[in-house]
Scaffold this active site. Structure first.
Site, PDB file in Angstrom:
ATOM      1  N   HIS A  31       6.601   6.173   1.417  1.00  0.00           N
ATOM      2  CA  HIS A  31       7.489   5.069   1.032  1.00  0.00           C
ATOM      3  C   HIS A  31       8.413   5.510  -0.109  1.00  0.00           C
ATOM      4  O   HIS A  31       9.589   5.126  -0.144  1.00  0.00           O
ATOM      5  CB  HIS A  31       6.678   3.851   0.567  1.00  0.00           C
ATOM      6  CG  HIS A  31       5.815   3.253   1.632  1.00  0.00           C
ATOM      7  ND1 HIS A  31       4.445   3.400   1.646  1.00  0.00           N
ATOM      8  CD2 HIS A  31       6.124   2.507   2.718  1.00  0.00           C
ATOM      9  CE1 HIS A  31       3.947   2.760   2.694  1.00  0.00           C
ATOM     10  NE2 HIS A  31       4.937   2.216   3.368  1.00  0.00           N
ATOM     11  N   GLN A  79       9.251   2.104  16.360  1.00  0.00           N
ATOM     12  CA  GLN A  79       9.792   1.005  15.546  1.00  0.00           C
ATOM     13  C   GLN A  79      11.224   1.320  15.131  1.00  0.00           C
ATOM     14  O   GLN A  79      12.117   0.468  15.234  1.00  0.00           O
ATOM     15  CB  GLN A  79       8.906   0.815  14.312  1.00  0.00           C
ATOM     16  CG  GLN A  79       9.498  -0.095  13.254  1.00  0.00           C
ATOM     17  CD  GLN A  79       8.520  -0.394  12.141  1.00  0.00           C
ATOM     18  OE1 GLN A  79       7.625  -1.198  12.302  1.00  0.00           O
ATOM     19  NE2 GLN A  79       8.679   0.253  10.996  1.00  0.00           N
ATOM     20  N   ALA A 127       0.858  -1.193   0.000  1.00  0.00           N
ATOM     21  CA  ALA A 127       0.000   0.000   0.000  1.00  0.00           C
ATOM     22  C   ALA A 127       0.896   1.246   0.000  1.00  0.00           C
ATOM     23  O   ALA A 127       0.725   2.157   0.806  1.00  0.00           O
ATOM     24  CB  ALA A 127      -0.959  -0.013   1.189  1.00  0.00           C
ATOM     25  N   SER A 141       0.018   7.807   5.634  1.00  0.00           N
ATOM     26  CA  SER A 141      -0.041   6.468   6.217  1.00  0.00           C
ATOM     27  C   SER A 141      -0.904   5.595   5.318  1.00  0.00           C
ATOM     28  O   SER A 141      -1.888   6.080   4.738  1.00  0.00           O
ATOM     29  CB  SER A 141      -0.689   6.555   7.610  1.00  0.00           C
ATOM     30  OG  SER A 141      -1.153   5.279   8.007  1.00  0.00           O
ATOM     31  N   ASP A 201       7.077   5.990  12.201  1.00  0.00           N
ATOM     32  CA  ASP A 201       7.001   4.908  13.197  1.00  0.00           C
ATOM     33  C   ASP A 201       8.222   5.051  14.099  1.00  0.00           C
ATOM     34  O   ASP A 201       9.170   4.249  14.036  1.00  0.00           O
ATOM     35  CB  ASP A 201       6.989   3.545  12.500  1.00  0.00           C
ATOM     36  CG  ASP A 201       5.717   3.338  11.707  1.00  0.00           C
ATOM     37  OD1 ASP A 201       4.641   3.352  12.317  1.00  0.00           O
ATOM     38  OD2 ASP A 201       5.796   3.198  10.476  1.00  0.00           O
TER      39      ASP A 201
HETATM   40  O1  PAF Z   1       6.733  -0.383   9.049  1.00  0.00           O
HETATM   41  C1  PAF Z   1       6.263  -1.392   8.469  1.00  0.00           C
HETATM   42  O2  PAF Z   1       5.658  -1.299   7.400  1.00  0.00           O
HETATM   43  C2  PAF Z   1       6.476  -2.770   9.093  1.00  0.00           C
HETATM   44  O3  PAF Z   1       6.401  -2.727  10.467  1.00  0.00           O
HETATM   45  C3  PAF Z   1       7.780  -3.441   8.621  1.00  0.00           C
HETATM   46  C4  PAF Z   1       9.016  -2.689   9.077  1.00  0.00           C
HETATM   47  C5  PAF Z   1       7.783  -3.575   7.099  1.00  0.00           C
HETATM   48  C6  PAF Z   1       7.878  -4.852   9.218  1.00  0.00           C
HETATM   49  O4  PAF Z   1       6.805  -5.638   8.836  1.00  0.00           O
END
Ligand code: PAF
Length: 301
Positions: free
Chosen positions: A54, A174, A49, A206, A171
């Protein structure tokens, strides 16, 4: 050439790199390392998506490794990081569009494996544990989420074996936990954070924004407004940051707040009232039926 006739412009068309799409580890490996040439390589891990956020990660990866380097984009909706009742089933899947966006942003190879390819022995019995950093904020609401993230990130780092891996600052927790995993467990890769991309009105991009109705989307703007208000108060210290952000959220309609926190980014704990230096102001809330997270970086004085 006839008078007035323009020369052919074909050579001026933007150069689009063709990305190879692979579904198995073996095919990925032969596409990503077609020869013995030692070149820098980078990976951008995604759950598909893909959007402009990205694309910014992929462009940053391309810039890092240069035109001769190699950039891989992984597209895998990792079941391990979804809890019961979360949106695993309805998570958007759009591989054709994802490949096009990845290609245009500079990817050489897209790796889109099935769950059986990633976890050939079934659900992994041994997983990475994110530890205390993974139990706060997002981890408190989504128990086990970061264990699932780290397990797949570690696997994908082993499969892709990159020099650099790019993750979004959106994120923030993360990113901090992945950085900590690679440092604590000696992964030979540099983790690079890339700033969040926003719509003109402030909404952080997002994949989950597509679930928002028009009304939800208008309500969701309270999140970035609160963060910007907090950031504007940074010179007055942590207390002022929290108060300014909370004031926006207190009067926001249609937003169910999960947490608003000013965080020391090194170990991802709540910043003390006398904290000075770079901090992350983070928010998580449900708008309509969609859980959104956002954050800004700021310098507390
Ligand atoms: O940020 C994301 O899209 C996910 O958490 C990742 C890093 C691809 C791991 O599945």
């Amino acid at each position: 050439m006839a008078r007035g006739k323009q020369p052919a412009k074909a050579h001026r068309a933007p150069k689009v790199r063709r990305a190879v799409v692979t579904y198995t580890v073996a095919d990925f490996e032969s596409a990503f390392w077609p020869d013995e040439q030692p070149v820098d390589n980078a990976v951008v891990m995604t759950m598909g998506a893909l959007h402009a956020g990205h694309a910014a990660l992929i462009r940053a990866a391309r810039k890092q490794v240069g035109p001769e380097g190699r950039v891989a984009v992984t597209v895998f909706v990792n079941p391990l990081q979804f809890g019961a009742g979360e949106d695993l089933e309805r998570y958007p899947r759009s591989l054709d569009e994802d490949v096009q966006l990845a290609e245009e942003a500079g990817a050489d190879v897209v790796f889109a494996p099935t769950a059986d390819e990633v976890y050939p022995n079934g659900e992994p019995q041994v997983r990475l544990a994110a530890g205390p950093m993974g139990e706060r904020f997002e981890g408190a609401t989504r128990p086990g989420h970061f264990d699932g993230v780290l397990t797949v990130v570690a696997k994908l780092l082993h499969i892709t074996d990159p020099d650099f891996a790019f993750f979004g600052e959106k994120d923030a927790q993360q990113l901090a936990i992945v950085q900590r995993m690679t440092a604590d467990l000696d992964f030979d890769v540099e983790i690079v954070g890339v700033p969040t991309i926003r719509e003109e009105d402030g909404l952080a991009l997002s994949s989950r924004n597509r679930y928002l109705s028009e009304e939800d989307r208008a309500h969701a703007l309270a999140l970035s407004k609160a963060l910007f208000a907090g950031r504007d108060a940074a010179a007055q210290g942590p207390k002022a940051v929290r108060e300014a952000a909370a004031a926006v959220l207190d009067t926001a309609e249609g937003v169910t707040l999960d947490y608003l926190a000013l965080i020391d980014p090194h170990d991802f704990v709540e910043a003390a009232d006398d904290f000075q230096g770079e901090a992350v102001l983070a928010v998580a809330a449900t708008v309509g039926s969609t859980r959104l997270i956002d954050n800004v970086r700021l310098i507390c004085r």
